[in-house]
Design an enzyme around this catalytic site. Sequence first.
Site, mmCIF file in Angstrom:
data_model
loop_
_atom_site.group_PDB
_atom_site.id
_atom_site.type_symbol
_atom_site.label_atom_id
_atom_site.label_comp_id
_atom_site.label_asym_id
_atom_site.label_seq_id
_atom_site.Cartn_x
_atom_site.Cartn_y
_atom_site.Cartn_z
ATOM 1 N N VAL A 85 0.824 10.859 -2.928
ATOM 2 C CA VAL A 85 0.874 9.994 -4.123
ATOM 3 C C VAL A 85 -0.301 10.211 -5.072
ATOM 4 C CG1 VAL A 85 2.265 8.181 -3.034
ATOM 5 C CG2 VAL A 85 -0.252 8.029 -2.961
ATOM 6 N N ASN B 177 1.953 0.883 -2.232
ATOM 7 C CA ASN B 177 1.092 0.408 -1.141
ATOM 8 C C ASN B 177 0.206 1.483 -0.530
ATOM 9 O OD1 ASN B 177 0.577 -1.220 1.524
ATOM 10 N ND2 ASN B 177 1.648 0.645 2.173
ATOM 11 N N SER C 256 -6.450 -5.730 -2.570
ATOM 12 C CA SER C 256 -7.304 -6.093 -1.437
ATOM 13 C C SER C 256 -8.169 -7.293 -1.830
ATOM 14 C CB SER C 256 -8.218 -4.915 -1.092
ATOM 15 O OG SER C 256 -9.176 -5.278 -0.118
ATOM 16 N N TYR D 234 -13.721 2.271 -3.535
ATOM 17 C CA TYR D 234 -12.561 1.523 -3.028
ATOM 18 C C TYR D 234 -12.380 0.215 -3.792
ATOM 19 C CZ TYR D 234 -9.448 -0.886 0.251
ATOM 20 O OH TYR D 234 -8.384 -1.552 0.794
ATOM 21 N N SER E 254 -11.110 0.695 -7.246
ATOM 22 C CA SER E 254 -9.676 1.036 -7.281
ATOM 23 C C SER E 254 -8.821 -0.215 -7.086
ATOM 24 C CB SER E 254 -9.340 2.087 -6.211
ATOM 25 O OG SER E 254 -9.310 1.534 -4.906
ATOM 26 N N LYS E 255 -9.288 -1.120 -6.240
ATOM 27 C CA LYS E 255 -8.504 -2.311 -5.915
ATOM 28 C C LYS E 255 -8.558 -3.336 -7.052
ATOM 29 C CE LYS E 255 -6.842 -0.700 -2.375
ATOM 30 N NZ LYS E 255 -5.385 -0.633 -2.154
ATOM 31 N N ILE F 105 -6.681 -6.328 8.065
ATOM 32 C CA ILE F 105 -5.384 -6.272 8.738
ATOM 33 C C ILE F 105 -5.455 -5.140 9.752
ATOM 34 C CG2 ILE F 105 -2.879 -5.967 8.444
ATOM 35 C CD1 ILE F 105 -3.903 -8.416 6.904
HETATM 36 P P1 NAI Z 1 -2.577 2.755 7.115
HETATM 37 O O1 NAI Z 1 -3.534 3.893 7.137
HETATM 38 O O2 NAI Z 1 -2.100 2.196 8.406
HETATM 39 O O3 NAI Z 1 -1.303 3.143 6.212
HETATM 40 C C1 NAI Z 1 -1.465 3.791 4.979
HETATM 41 C C2 NAI Z 1 -0.301 4.734 4.724
HETATM 42 O O4 NAI Z 1 -0.493 5.352 3.437
HETATM 43 C C3 NAI Z 1 -0.223 5.870 5.763
HETATM 44 O O5 NAI Z 1 1.112 6.034 6.183
HETATM 45 C C4 NAI Z 1 -0.715 7.095 4.986
HETATM 46 O O6 NAI Z 1 -0.130 8.305 5.424
HETATM 47 C C5 NAI Z 1 -0.264 6.745 3.571
HETATM 48 N N1 NAI Z 1 -1.049 7.486 2.582
HETATM 49 C C6 NAI Z 1 -2.403 7.525 2.450
HETATM 50 N N2 NAI Z 1 -2.734 8.352 1.463
HETATM 51 C C7 NAI Z 1 -1.563 8.857 0.965
HETATM 52 C C8 NAI Z 1 -1.259 9.792 -0.051
HETATM 53 N N3 NAI Z 1 -2.200 10.402 -0.764
HETATM 54 N N4 NAI Z 1 0.053 10.052 -0.304
HETATM 55 C C9 NAI Z 1 1.014 9.466 0.415
HETATM 56 N N5 NAI Z 1 0.788 8.591 1.401
HETATM 57 C C10 NAI Z 1 -0.499 8.298 1.673
HETATM 58 O O7 NAI Z 1 -3.307 1.631 6.251
HETATM 59 P P2 NAI Z 1 -2.860 0.174 5.731
HETATM 60 O O8 NAI Z 1 -3.950 -0.735 6.133
HETATM 61 O O9 NAI Z 1 -1.472 -0.140 6.081
HETATM 62 O O10 NAI Z 1 -3.003 0.405 4.157
HETATM 63 C C11 NAI Z 1 -2.000 0.089 3.213
HETATM 64 C C12 NAI Z 1 -2.632 -0.486 1.974
HETATM 65 O O11 NAI Z 1 -3.247 -1.729 2.311
HETATM 66 C C13 NAI Z 1 -3.739 0.355 1.339
HETATM 67 O O12 NAI Z 1 -3.555 0.374 -0.057
HETATM 68 C C14 NAI Z 1 -5.005 -0.387 1.696
HETATM 69 O O13 NAI Z 1 -6.023 -0.177 0.762
HETATM 70 C C15 NAI Z 1 -4.501 -1.802 1.704
HETATM 71 N N6 NAI Z 1 -5.347 -2.761 2.419
HETATM 72 C C16 NAI Z 1 -5.533 -2.651 3.778
HETATM 73 C C17 NAI Z 1 -6.329 -3.570 4.440
HETATM 74 C C18 NAI Z 1 -6.578 -3.480 5.915
HETATM 75 O O14 NAI Z 1 -7.463 -4.185 6.417
HETATM 76 N N7 NAI Z 1 -5.843 -2.669 6.657
HETATM 77 C C19 NAI Z 1 -6.979 -4.666 3.728
HETATM 78 C C20 NAI Z 1 -6.693 -4.711 2.316
HETATM 79 C C21 NAI Z 1 -5.911 -3.786 1.701
#
Ligand code: NAI
Length: 263
Positions: A66, A92, A144, A159, A162-163, A192
Amino acid sequence: MAEQRLKDKIAVVTGGASGIGKATAIRFAQHGAKVYLIDRTPEEAAQTKQEIESIGGAAAVIECDVSRAEQVEQAIAQVGNEAGRIDVIFANAGINGAIAPIETLEIEDWDQTLDTNLRSTFATVKYSIPFMKEQGGSIIITSSINGNRTFANFGAAAYSSSKAGQVAFMKMAALELARYAIRVNAVCPGAIDTNIGNNTFESEEVEEIRIPVELPEVSHPLERAPGKPEQVANLVLFLASDESFHVTGTEIFVDGAESLLRG
Ligand code: NAI
């Protein structure tokens, strides 16, 4: 049969291979949507697809980085052309990226975080509009607590920027796209339990910029533990469905009050 809030809807989930994206894709499918999983890790995304099919849902995987706008354009066009329209976008996919002092943070690392989290959000929304504007729909962006309520994660300048940018973009888009009955909202999770640690690269130099802050004994007031991806997914489902039809242009915190304690 259980009520289906997204019956026959076409939904796109970026980052649908893991964590919050995966849980939301499954939730969408349980509620009758056909879900397109856009991710750079197609093998993991295929597992999400399999889980969805095992509960009788429908899903497809599109490999896409993405942070590359041309790949996003292609992926969204593939969904739009195949399905005829897009009803729900969950923008996401994201990374924590390089965590370092501003003085030593590399420009390339800044770009990688901003491109993956913010530029991708713009591209995903931009290229979806032609497929949403006739019938309307719902766009949800994963922001976030960082960059919106919390600023004490030392080293997370890229980060957090960006958020914060995602929330400003969401508000601009909500006004601009209201004429098409496209709603745009953001979710702001606290900690999370996901795999995001795999995309976090903290430099040792962060120790040098840390300002000692007295941490509360309880960092998660409501549940005394980080949240679960499914808890975010439930909120995203609400925002995707017509139940939230009067809700647009707003960010919603889903953090058990963590950010109120540690802002
Ligand atoms: P995760 O690492 O479990 O899932 C993220 C997914 O995004 C993965 O499947 C990864 O392959 C995909 N991804 C990453 N970069 C990519 C790219 N360049 N192109 C395509 N796919 C890509 O992490 P999570 O926690 O589920 O993250 C999802 C969103 O939630 C993110 O935007 C993160 O910033 C946000 N977030 C997460 C928090 C947490 O504590 N886990 C807290 C606040 C926000």
